[in-house]
Design a protein around this motif. Structure first.
Motif, PDB file in Angstrom:
ATOM      1  N   GLY A 324       0.798  -1.223   0.000  1.00 35.21           N
ATOM      2  CA  GLY A 324       0.000   0.000   0.000  1.00 35.21           C
ATOM      3  C   GLY A 324       0.829   1.271   0.000  1.00 35.21           C
ATOM      4  O   GLY A 324       0.285   2.372  -0.091  1.00 35.21           O
ATOM      5  N   ASP A 325       2.168   1.133   0.123  1.00 33.52           N
ATOM      6  CA  ASP A 325       3.018   2.328   0.191  1.00 33.52           C
ATOM      7  C   ASP A 325       3.391   2.823  -1.203  1.00 33.52           C
ATOM      8  O   ASP A 325       3.344   2.081  -2.175  1.00 33.52           O
ATOM      9  N   GLU A 326       3.787   4.081  -1.246  1.00 35.48           N
ATOM     10  CA  GLU A 326       4.464   4.673  -2.398  1.00 35.48           C
ATOM     11  C   GLU A 326       3.811   4.306  -3.727  1.00 35.48           C
ATOM     12  O   GLU A 326       4.456   3.744  -4.606  1.00 35.48           O
ATOM     13  N   CYS A 327       2.531   4.648  -3.873  1.00 36.33           N
ATOM     14  CA  CYS A 327       1.843   4.379  -5.131  1.00 36.33           C
ATOM     15  C   CYS A 327       1.556   5.714  -5.837  1.00 36.33           C
ATOM     16  O   CYS A 327       0.598   6.408  -5.486  1.00 36.33           O
ATOM     17  N   GLY A 374      -1.209  -2.888   6.314  1.00 40.38           N
ATOM     18  CA  GLY A 374      -0.521  -2.183   5.225  1.00 40.38           C
ATOM     19  C   GLY A 374       0.300  -1.030   5.773  1.00 40.38           C
ATOM     20  O   GLY A 374       0.128  -0.599   6.925  1.00 40.38           O
ATOM     21  N   TRP A 375       1.213  -0.520   4.947  1.00 35.62           N
ATOM     22  CA  TRP A 375       2.034   0.649   5.313  1.00 35.62           C
ATOM     23  C   TRP A 375       1.125   1.862   5.489  1.00 35.62           C
ATOM     24  O   TRP A 375      -0.010   1.876   4.989  1.00 35.62           O
ATOM     25  N   ASP A 376       1.646   2.906   6.146  1.00 30.06           N
ATOM     26  CA  ASP A 376       0.737   3.974   6.605  1.00 30.06           C
ATOM     27  C   ASP A 376       0.069   4.787   5.497  1.00 30.06           C
ATOM     28  O   ASP A 376      -0.879   5.524   5.759  1.00 30.06           O
ATOM     29  N   SER A 391       3.248   1.789  10.756  1.00 28.02           N
ATOM     30  CA  SER A 391       3.664   3.188  10.676  1.00 28.02           C
ATOM     31  C   SER A 391       5.145   3.258  10.357  1.00 28.02           C
ATOM     32  O   SER A 391       5.980   2.895  11.183  1.00 28.02           O
ATOM     33  N   TRP A 392       5.483   3.746   9.152  1.00 30.04           N
ATOM     34  CA  TRP A 392       6.902   3.770   8.749  1.00 30.04           C
ATOM     35  C   TRP A 392       7.424   5.172   8.490  1.00 30.04           C
ATOM     36  O   TRP A 392       8.590   5.443   8.725  1.00 30.04           O
ATOM     37  N   ARG A 393       6.536   6.085   8.046  1.00 31.93           N
ATOM     38  CA  ARG A 393       7.017   7.449   7.784  1.00 31.93           C
ATOM     39  C   ARG A 393       6.936   8.225   9.101  1.00 31.93           C
ATOM     40  O   ARG A 393       6.124   9.121   9.267  1.00 31.93           O
ATOM     41  N   MET A 416      13.742   2.415  13.162  1.00 33.32           N
ATOM     42  CA  MET A 416      13.584   0.981  12.934  1.00 33.32           C
ATOM     43  C   MET A 416      14.030   0.526  11.536  1.00 33.32           C
ATOM     44  O   MET A 416      13.849  -0.627  11.191  1.00 33.32           O
ATOM     45  N   TYR A 417      14.612   1.461  10.752  1.00 31.61           N
ATOM     46  CA  TYR A 417      15.045   1.099   9.394  1.00 31.61           C
ATOM     47  C   TYR A 417      16.512   0.688   9.416  1.00 31.61           C
ATOM     48  O   TYR A 417      17.406   1.509   9.345  1.00 31.61           O
ATOM     49  N   ILE A 418      16.711  -0.610   9.506  1.00 29.56           N
ATOM     50  CA  ILE A 418      18.076  -1.106   9.687  1.00 29.56           C
ATOM     51  C   ILE A 418      18.804  -1.299   8.354  1.00 29.56           C
ATOM     52  O   ILE A 418      19.840  -1.949   8.306  1.00 29.56           O
ATOM     53  N   LEU A 467      14.458  -4.661   7.240  1.00 30.58           N
ATOM     54  CA  LEU A 467      15.711  -4.750   6.486  1.00 30.58           C
ATOM     55  C   LEU A 467      15.402  -4.770   4.994  1.00 30.58           C
ATOM     56  O   LEU A 467      15.095  -5.820   4.422  1.00 30.58           O
ATOM     57  N   TRP A 468      15.447  -3.576   4.409  1.00 31.35           N
ATOM     58  CA  TRP A 468      15.315  -3.454   2.951  1.00 31.35           C
ATOM     59  C   TRP A 468      16.669  -3.780   2.346  1.00 31.35           C
ATOM     60  O   TRP A 468      17.711  -3.469   2.928  1.00 31.35           O
ATOM     61  N   THR A 469      16.644  -4.378   1.147  1.00 29.41           N
ATOM     62  CA  THR A 469      17.915  -4.950   0.675  1.00 29.41           C
ATOM     63  C   THR A 469      18.412  -4.410  -0.669  1.00 29.41           C
ATOM     64  O   THR A 469      19.122  -5.110  -1.381  1.00 29.41           O
TER      65      THR A 469
HETATM   66  C1  ACM Z   1       8.577   1.646   2.779  1.00 32.22           C
HETATM   67  O1  ACM Z   1       9.677   1.784   3.330  1.00 32.22           O
HETATM   68  N1  ACM Z   1       8.394   2.040   1.537  1.00 32.22           N
HETATM   69  C2  ACM Z   1       7.473   1.024   3.477  1.00 32.22           C
END
Ligand code: ACM
Ligand code: ZN
Length: 528
Positions: A324-327, A374-376, A391-393, A416-418, A467-469
Motif C-alpha cells: 500500500g506504500d508509495e503508489c 498495510g504501510w501507513d 507506521s513507517w514514515r 527501525m530502518y536497519i 531490512l530493505w535490501t
Molecule cells: C517503505 O519503506 N516504503 C514502506
C-alpha cells in the motif's frame, strides 16, 4: 566484625562474577540472583513429557545447541542433576511468559504454553558461559519470571531487491528466535522481482522474478547499471517449509504481496493489469515507479484475489500484508478505466481511489477470516474498516490510526530502518541506502507515542525493524545490518520500559558478540 566484612566481600565478589555471566537479551522482566551454581555436563538429566511433541522438540533444541556449541548433550533420565521443561496451564504469565528457576541441583522451566517454554529455553541458552570449563558449564542460581511487553515483535526482510536462499531464511529465523522475536514479515514482491510461485500465474516465476540488470551504488553516483541478470523465487513447497520451520520456533510468517504500487515486475508479465497495457519491464532501478496496477479494471482484482487465495493457503497467519506504500497516481490520472471507477463510486480523487482499492482487498481478506495490514499510506483517502497500519514514515500514521481505534505496528524509519548506516563515517561502512541509525538510537525508541492516551495506546501492537535490501546483496551483509540493532529492538519490544538501560544492555551485548562468534553469525561490533 572482620569475618563479617570478609564474608560481605566474598558475597559481593560472587554476585559480581555471576552478574558478568548473565547477559540475557532481551532483559527479563524480573530476575533474582541466588548463591551457587548449577553444573551442566553430559551426566545432567533432561526431563520432559516425551508424549508431548512440542515439549520434546524444545528439549531437543536445547540438546542440539549444547552439541553444536559445546560438543556434548544432556541425557534423558541420567542420574546427575536435572533440567526440566514443564507446561502448567494454570500459570498466569500469558501465552509467552515463563518461569526459569536455577538451583544447584535442578533447573526448571515452566510456562503455560509451548511458546513460553521456548522463550525460557532462549534465556537458558544465554545463561550458559560462552566457553565450557572441562566440558562442564556453570550456570548461576537464580529465579526469572518473564513475559513480553508487546505482542508484535517483528522483523521484515526484503527478499525482492535481493534474493536469499531457503537455508539463509532458516538461519535468519533462528537469529530472530534467539531474541524472542515472534513475527517474520516476508517482503516477497517488488518492482525489481516477484519471489513466490503462484500456480495460476506461471509467468510470475518465468518473467517477473528476473531482471536484466541492477543499479550499481546510489542513483547519483553515476555508476549506472551492472548489466548482470538477477533473479530467484521460492516454490510453494519451500514457502510451506519456511512457515513450518518458523512455527516450530514460535514465529509467525506474515507474507507481503505489494499493491497497488511497487508492482512493475508483475506488469512485465501481465501487462493488461497496468493502465496503459504496457509494455513494461522488471526494473533494476531502485526507487518509486509510476507503473502500478490499474484500479479501474476488474482483471486486476481477479488477479490479486487469485494470488491471495494461493498465498492464504500457504500462510496461516492472521495478518496478510498488502503493502500500500508509495503508489504514484500519475497513471490513474490518465486512465479512462480508473477515472470511470472514481466517478461511479463517487470518489473525490485518486487518493480515495487508492482507499477504495485497499478497502476492497480488506473486505476480501476479512471474508476469508484474515486481517489486512498495510504501510501507513493506506490512511490516505480514508482507512479501510478492518485495516491495521504499519507506521513507517515516522509515528504520525501510527498515532492517527490508533486515534481512529485501529491497531498499529510502530516501525518508524527514524528508529527501525536497519538498512541505514551504522556509523556517521559512511566511507568506513559498507554501502547502505543512507541515513544514520546506530544501535543506541534503536534502543532509545519508545513505541507508545506521547500523543496517545492510555486507551489509544492499547492499539499499539508492538514494534518492528525492517531490512530493505537494495544494498544488501549477501547473507553476510544482511547479518551485519541486522545485528546488533535487532537485539536493541528486541529489548524495546520485550523488556519493561523501566528496566531499559543502554549501558547495561551494552555490557550484555559484549557477551552476546562472543556467542555470535561461536555460532558463525556476522554482526557489526558497535564499539569499533
Ligand atoms: C517503505 O519503506 N516504503 C514502506
Ligand atoms: Zn487504470
Amino acid at each position: 566484625m572482620k569475618r563479617l566484612i570478609h564474608l560481605a566481600f566474598l558475597l559481593i565478589f560472587a554476585a559480581s562474577v555471576s552478574a558478568q555471566q548473565i547477559s540475557i537479551i532481551p532483559k527479563p522482566a524480573e530476575m533474582h540472583l541466588k548463591d551457587g551454581n548449577f553444573t551442566l555436563n553430559a551426566t545432567s538429566s533432561i526431563n520432559y513429557d516425551t508424549n508431548n511433541i512440542e515439549i520434546s522438540r524444545i528439549a531437543q533444541f536445547f540438546n542440539d545447541y549444547l552439541e553444536t556449541v559445546y560438543g556434548f548433550e544432556a541425557t534423558e533420565n541420567a542420574d546427575g542433576n536435572s533440567i526440566s521443561f514443564k507446561i502448567i496451564s494454570s500459570l498466569d504469565l500469558g501465552k509467552e511468559g515463563y518461569l526459569l528457576k536455577v538451583e544447584t541441583d535442578a533447573i526448571v522451566i515452566t510456562a503455560s504454553s509451548a511458546n513460553g517454554l521456548f522463550y525460557g529455553l532462549q534465556s537458558l541458552k544465554q545463561l550458559l558461559p560462552v566457553e565450557a570449563t572441562n566440558t562442564s558449564l556453570a550456570i548461576p542460581c537464580l529465579d526469572i519470571k518473564d513475559q513480553p511487553r508487546f505482542a508484535w515483535r517483528g522483523n521484515m526482510l526484503d527478499v525482492a531487491r535481493h534474493f536469499f536462499p531457503v537455508s539463509f531464511i532458516k538461519k535468519y529465523i533462528d537469529i530472530l528466535a534467539m531474541y524472542k522475536i515472534n513475527t517474520f514479515h516476508w517482503h516477497l514482491t517488488e518492482d525489481q522481482g516477484w519471489r513466490i510461485e503462484i500456480k495460476k500465474y506461471p509467468l510470475l516465476t518465468e518473467i517477473s522474478h528476473w531482471r536484466e540488470e541492477t543499479m550499481v551504488d546510489h542513483y547519483n553516483s553515476g555508476k549506472g547499471m551492472d548489466g548482470i541478470g538477477y533473479g530467484g523465487f521460492y516454490t510453494q513447497d519451500q514457502c510451506r517449509e519456511i512457515v513450518r520451520y518458523a512455527a516450530e520456533r514460535y514465529i509467525t510468517v506474515v507474507p507481503e504481496i505489494e499493491m497497488p504500487g511497487h508492482s512493475m515486475a508483475v506488469l512485465a508479465a501481465y501487462p493488461n493489469l497496468g493502465c496503459t497495457g504496457g509494455p513494461y519491464e522488471v526494473t533494476g532501478v531502485w526507487g518509486v515507479h509510476k507503473d502500478v496496477y490499474c484500479a479501474g479494471k476488474e482483471e486486476t482484482f481477479e488477479f490479486l484475489q487469485n494470488v491471495l487465495d494461493e498465498v492464504l493457503d500457504i500462510f496461516p497467519s492472521e495478518f496478510i500484508h498488502i503493502g500500500g506504500d508509495e503508489c504514484p497516481k500519475d497513471a490513474w490520472k490518465q486512465c479512462d478505466a480508473c477515472q470511470k471507477r472514481i466517478k461511479e463510486n463517487g470518489l473525490e480523487d485518486e487518493h480515495e481511489l487508492q482507499s477504495w482499492f485497499i478497502t476492497r482487498m480488506d473486505k476480501y481478506l476479512s471474508s476469508k477470516g484474515r486481517r489486512l495490514i498495510g504501510w501507513d499510506e493506506i490512511l490516505e483517502g480514508g482507512l479501510a474498516p478492518e485495516a491495521t497500519v504499519m507506521s513507517w514514515r515516522g509515528e504520525k500514521g501510527g498515532i492517527e490510526a490508533a486515534k481512529q481505534k485501529h491497531e498499529v505496528v510502530m516501525s518508524p524509519n527514524s528508529h527501525m530502518y536497519i538498512d541505514h548506516y551504522q556509523s556517521r563515517d559512511k566511507d568506513k561502512e559498507p554501502l547502505a541506502i543512507g541515513g544514520f541509525l546506530p544501535v543506541q538510537k534503536v534502543y532509545s525508541y519508545e513505541p507508545i507515542p506521547e500523543a496517545l492516551n492510555a486507551e489509544e495506546a492499547k492499539y499499539v501492537l508492538g514494534v518492528q525493524t525492517n531490512l530493505w535490501t537494495e544494498y544488501v546483496a549477501t547473507t553476510k551483509k544482511a547479518e551485519y545490518m541486522l545485528l546488533p540493532r535487532l537485539q536493541a529492538q528486541a529489548e524495546v519490544a520485550w523488556t519493561p520500559k523501566k528496566l531499559k538501560d543502554f549501558k547495561d544492555f551494552e555490557k550484555r551485548l559484549e557477551t552476546d558478540y562472543l556467542r555470535l562468534d561461536k555460532l558463525g553469525i556476522n554482526y557489526r561490533n558497535h564499539k569499533q
